[in-house]
Structure formats: C-alpha cells, structure tokens
Design a protein around this motif. Sequence first.
Motif, PDB file in Angstrom:
ATOM      1  N   ARG A 180      16.345  -2.416   5.623  1.00 34.64           N
ATOM      2  CA  ARG A 180      15.653  -3.604   5.114  1.00 34.64           C
ATOM      3  C   ARG A 180      14.149  -3.378   5.083  1.00 34.64           C
ATOM      4  O   ARG A 180      13.474  -3.758   4.121  1.00 34.64           O
ATOM      5  CB  ARG A 180      15.976  -4.827   5.988  1.00 34.64           C
ATOM      6  N   ALA A 181      13.625  -2.750   6.128  1.00 30.45           N
ATOM      7  CA  ALA A 181      12.179  -2.502   6.192  1.00 30.45           C
ATOM      8  C   ALA A 181      11.735  -1.567   5.074  1.00 30.45           C
ATOM      9  O   ALA A 181      10.699  -1.798   4.427  1.00 30.45           O
ATOM     10  CB  ALA A 181      11.823  -1.904   7.554  1.00 30.45           C
ATOM     11  N   PHE A 182      12.513  -0.524   4.811  1.00 29.84           N
ATOM     12  CA  PHE A 182      12.141   0.408   3.745  1.00 29.84           C
ATOM     13  C   PHE A 182      12.176  -0.273   2.392  1.00 29.84           C
ATOM     14  O   PHE A 182      11.241  -0.124   1.584  1.00 29.84           O
ATOM     15  CB  PHE A 182      13.097   1.608   3.744  1.00 29.84           C
ATOM     16  N   LEU A 183      13.244  -1.002   2.108  1.00 29.49           N
ATOM     17  CA  LEU A 183      13.378  -1.641   0.798  1.00 29.49           C
ATOM     18  C   LEU A 183      12.297  -2.700   0.589  1.00 29.49           C
ATOM     19  O   LEU A 183      11.809  -2.882  -0.537  1.00 29.49           O
ATOM     20  CB  LEU A 183      14.769  -2.247   0.649  1.00 29.49           C
ATOM     21  N   ALA A 184      11.913  -3.371   1.663  1.00 28.24           N
ATOM     22  CA  ALA A 184      10.833  -4.363   1.550  1.00 28.24           C
ATOM     23  C   ALA A 184       9.517  -3.684   1.205  1.00 28.24           C
ATOM     24  O   ALA A 184       8.741  -4.180   0.375  1.00 28.24           O
ATOM     25  CB  ALA A 184      10.711  -5.148   2.847  1.00 28.24           C
ATOM     26  N   SER A 185       9.245  -2.537   1.828  1.00 30.48           N
ATOM     27  CA  SER A 185       8.011  -1.812   1.533  1.00 30.48           C
ATOM     28  C   SER A 185       8.033  -1.220   0.134  1.00 30.48           C
ATOM     29  O   SER A 185       7.027  -1.234  -0.583  1.00 30.48           O
ATOM     30  CB  SER A 185       7.801  -0.691   2.564  1.00 30.48           C
ATOM     31  N   ALA A 186       9.186  -0.698  -0.274  1.00 35.48           N
ATOM     32  CA  ALA A 186       9.295  -0.048  -1.580  1.00 35.48           C
ATOM     33  C   ALA A 186       9.275  -1.042  -2.728  1.00 35.48           C
ATOM     34  O   ALA A 186       9.022  -0.665  -3.878  1.00 35.48           O
ATOM     35  CB  ALA A 186      10.584   0.777  -1.642  1.00 35.48           C
ATOM     36  N   ALA A 187       9.506  -2.317  -2.430  1.00 34.67           N
ATOM     37  CA  ALA A 187       9.598  -3.324  -3.486  1.00 34.67           C
ATOM     38  C   ALA A 187       8.313  -3.439  -4.304  1.00 34.67           C
ATOM     39  O   ALA A 187       8.347  -3.808  -5.484  1.00 34.67           O
ATOM     40  CB  ALA A 187       9.947  -4.683  -2.875  1.00 34.67           C
ATOM     41  N   SER A 188       7.181  -3.096  -3.695  1.00 35.07           N
ATOM     42  CA  SER A 188       5.918  -3.211  -4.419  1.00 35.07           C
ATOM     43  C   SER A 188       5.721  -2.078  -5.426  1.00 35.07           C
ATOM     44  O   SER A 188       4.889  -2.175  -6.326  1.00 35.07           O
ATOM     45  CB  SER A 188       4.742  -3.218  -3.433  1.00 35.07           C
ATOM     46  N   HIS A 189       6.493  -1.002  -5.301  1.00 33.42           N
ATOM     47  CA  HIS A 189       6.384   0.121  -6.231  1.00 33.42           C
ATOM     48  C   HIS A 189       7.192  -0.175  -7.486  1.00 33.42           C
ATOM     49  O   HIS A 189       8.207  -0.866  -7.444  1.00 33.42           O
ATOM     50  CB  HIS A 189       6.896   1.403  -5.569  1.00 33.42           C
ATOM     51  N   ARG A 190       6.743   0.346  -8.619  1.00 32.35           N
ATOM     52  CA  ARG A 190       7.433   0.064  -9.883  1.00 32.35           C
ATOM     53  C   ARG A 190       8.867   0.603  -9.893  1.00 32.35           C
ATOM     54  O   ARG A 190       9.685   0.169 -10.709  1.00 32.35           O
ATOM     55  CB  ARG A 190       6.644   0.645 -11.061  1.00 32.35           C
ATOM     56  N   LEU A 191       9.196   1.548  -9.011  1.00 34.39           N
ATOM     57  CA  LEU A 191      10.559   2.082  -8.929  1.00 34.39           C
ATOM     58  C   LEU A 191      11.293   1.584  -7.679  1.00 34.39           C
ATOM     59  O   LEU A 191      12.313   2.147  -7.296  1.00 34.39           O
ATOM     60  CB  LEU A 191      10.531   3.613  -8.929  1.00 34.39           C
ATOM     61  N   GLY A 192      10.774   0.521  -7.074  1.00 35.83           N
ATOM     62  CA  GLY A 192      11.428  -0.023  -5.889  1.00 35.83           C
ATOM     63  C   GLY A 192      12.870  -0.421  -6.146  1.00 35.83           C
ATOM     64  O   GLY A 192      13.737  -0.261  -5.278  1.00 35.83           O
ATOM     65  N   ALA A 193      13.152  -0.925  -7.360  1.00 34.08           N
ATOM     66  CA  ALA A 193      14.517  -1.339  -7.699  1.00 34.08           C
ATOM     67  C   ALA A 193      15.479  -0.154  -7.717  1.00 34.08           C
ATOM     68  O   ALA A 193      16.684  -0.317  -7.481  1.00 34.08           O
ATOM     69  CB  ALA A 193      14.534  -2.047  -9.053  1.00 34.08           C
ATOM     70  N   PHE A 194      14.950   1.031  -8.004  1.00 36.56           N
ATOM     71  CA  PHE A 194      15.812   2.223  -8.007  1.00 36.56           C
ATOM     72  C   PHE A 194      16.399   2.450  -6.620  1.00 36.56           C
ATOM     73  O   PHE A 194      17.612   2.681  -6.472  1.00 36.56           O
ATOM     74  CB  PHE A 194      15.016   3.452  -8.438  1.00 36.56           C
ATOM     75  N   TYR A 195      15.553   2.361  -5.591  1.00 36.09           N
ATOM     76  CA  TYR A 195      16.013   2.616  -4.224  1.00 36.09           C
ATOM     77  C   TYR A 195      16.922   1.488  -3.733  1.00 36.09           C
ATOM     78  O   TYR A 195      17.864   1.726  -2.972  1.00 36.09           O
ATOM     79  CB  TYR A 195      14.814   2.814  -3.300  1.00 36.09           C
ATOM     80  N   TRP A 196      16.637   0.291  -4.176  1.00 32.62           N
ATOM     81  CA  TRP A 196      17.512  -0.836  -3.829  1.00 32.62           C
ATOM     82  C   TRP A 196      18.899  -0.606  -4.403  1.00 32.62           C
ATOM     83  O   TRP A 196      19.910  -0.742  -3.699  1.00 32.62           O
ATOM     84  CB  TRP A 196      16.925  -2.149  -4.353  1.00 32.62           C
TER      85      TRP A 196
END
Length: 415
Positions: A180-196
């Motif tokens: 959850r912590a990683f996905l929350a941090s990655a959400a601000s990146h334009r490719l955050g949805a990829f990791y989700w």
Amino acid sequence: MVKRGKSWSYVIRVADPETGVSKPKWVSGFATEEAAKAARDEARVAARRGEYVDISRATVKQYLTEWLEAHQLEVKPSTHAGYTFMAETYLIPRIGTARLQALKPATLTRLYRELLEGGGRNGKPLSRRTVDYAFAVVRKALNDAVVVDRLLPSNPVERMKRPKRERREPRSVWDAAQLRAFLASAASHRLGAFYWLAAYTGARRGELLNLLWSDLDLDARTVNLRGSVGVYAGKRVEGTTKGGRARVVSIDAGTVAVMKAHRKRQAEERLIAGGSWSGGDLVFRMGLGGPLFPDTVSQLMPRLIRDHNNAVKEAEQADSTPPPLLPPMRLHDLRHIHATMLLLAGVPVTVVAERLGHVDASITLKVYAHVLKEQSTAAADIFAKAVETGSTDAALDAIEDPEHDDPGAVGGTSC
C-alpha cells in the motif's frame, strides 16, 4: 564386407520410419574387417529396435547452428534470441568442435561444472539458473537430434550427472502495508497505474505493456491479456503471452477507479503534446505517446522505491508518522505478491494459476509450495473451530463428493 582402398565398409537394410520401406545403408571408414563386422552387428540390432541412426561427422557447432536456424520459425523472436545467446556464449566455444555423435554424458557433466565454477565474464562463476537455462537449450536441441533428425540413439543430457541443488530460502516479498505504501507513493508518477495494475492482476510486464484500451472493460471490471511485448535485437516486438493463450482477469472497483484516472491523465498529456503525439491505443506509453520498452518500467521501480524511502526519512526528521520504509523489490515481485496474498487468503490454486496465466496449476503449486505449506499449518485450527462453533453441517455438505451421484459434475475438490 567390402574393402575400398585401405578401409572396410558394410551395408545393412534399414526401414524408413515414415514409409516403412526398407533401404540399403552403406557405412565406411573401418580400419579392419573385424571392426566393420562388429559395427554392422550393432547396427542390425539398432535397426530391429527402430533405433538406427545414420553415421554423421557433424560437430556440435554445425548441428546447433542448423538447429537454431530451423527453430527460428517455431518460437518467439525473444526466445530464439535467448537460445542463440546461450549456444554462442556458453556451449559452442566449449564443446563446438566435438563430434555430435561422440558427445557423452561425462562431457556434459564436466561442462556443467566448468560453467558453474568459471563460465562467466573474466572467469567468474555463473548462477545455477543461467547454467540450467544453457542446458535446457542443449536438451531441446539434442532431443530433436534423436526424434526429428535421427542422428542420436538417445539424449546424453538425460544421463548426465549434476551437482545436488542447494535448497534456497523462499524470496521474501512485501506485506500488505508495504505494498500500500509503495502504490501510494507511485501514484504521483505518470506510470503509477502500471504498478497498481501489475500488483492487482499479477500480470507480467510484457502483458501489461501490450494492453490496449479496448482490452479493458471497466464496466464489466475485466482485463483481457491477449499478448505480450519483448525486445529482440534492440527492437520492441509484440507477440503472444508466455503460455501462448489469452486470458481474462477480473479487477476490483478500486482498480477501475485507478484506470479511469490514468485514462483521464493520458488524455490531458495528449492535448498538451498536440501534433507531437504518437498514435495508437496503448494503455501505458511514453509522455509523447510512443510505446514503452519493458526495461523502462523495470528500471523505474527501484527509483520509485528510493524516492519513497527518502521521503520517509525526511518525514521522520520532522517528527511525523511516516509510512514504512521499503526493502528493495523487483517489478516481477509484484506478481509474486499478488499470488502469495491470494493463496494465504485461501483462494484455490486453480484460480490463482488462471490469473497468473500458468498453463497448469502444478506450476503454481511448485513455485508457491512454501506459501501453501504456511497456509496448511492453520488447517487443524480451522477444522477445530468449525466443530466448536457447530458449523460442521455446511462444511460436510461442501466437501461431499459430487462425483458419487454425477460423474460429470463440476467443482470437485481434487488438486
């Protein structure tokens, strides 16, 4: 027996395996008549067993080169590139000059040990996984030498000896809080949805990079994984999934919301890019619309983890309550996290295998045996609790053998 010049020859009749028609086979090059007779007798026995092979002077290098060329039509470009690399880097330089029909199990055993001990660059050891991959190529090629080309009576790889494999501890992956912590941090990146999407579907990176918006049905909450992306000779190549078949994976409402936000963000990028935008319907792409290479998303993940950990350390200095620090993790580990959490939650192995795209559930059982073992330790407590709470009637109904009354019933509990 016939003497031609200084050597002896023999002839036997061998039935063609496809037509059954018997044809004469001449074999020459024996120094004495006795040697020719002994070879003839062995050949006759092999012919009666259907194991006769033509005498060939071909070397391992010659055969592997021809095999790779012929095999190019049957496998993906990326797979063929892997076969070629293994053959040209580790196999041909060491056993290429050996005659194919003189290849012995002991020779392959020695090669295996040499690669493990110093087969890498500058004489460094190779990993067991790399050596096993190289020998998988050898096994596949020599199987064709036996079955297809009939140049070998049997595959020497099957009779070679290998060092005993050391038991490795299962690779640890993030827990739910860390994910959850990683996905929350990655959400601000334009490719955050990829990791989700990688974490919530268990899909491979190549499968996600091949996705088109038409493959997502956000109303039905499904993702159609019908192909994959790889790299061959430095070029991005699209092909089938690893298992060779498409599959549909369900997604939850939260993932639908993430993908809708990603689509909106992509539409905004397209407006900003204007005429510089590359066409296409890819779900995940570069800032100007071009397709992504697989290494891009793999190399981005460690940077996202590093940025997250730096932000956590800054928050700790400010006396706030930060999210947890994240240990290093690979992109492919998001797939392992997905499978591990589902199995620990009691989702059937067959369902997990289908989501992961494993051709057979036995693959899932092998890879995640440690997870299933951990799950099984709680089985006794679950049973005892069911008895104590009086819920055994439903439990017994659920496990009653459906095949007892209906041999065609679906939903049995066998694994």
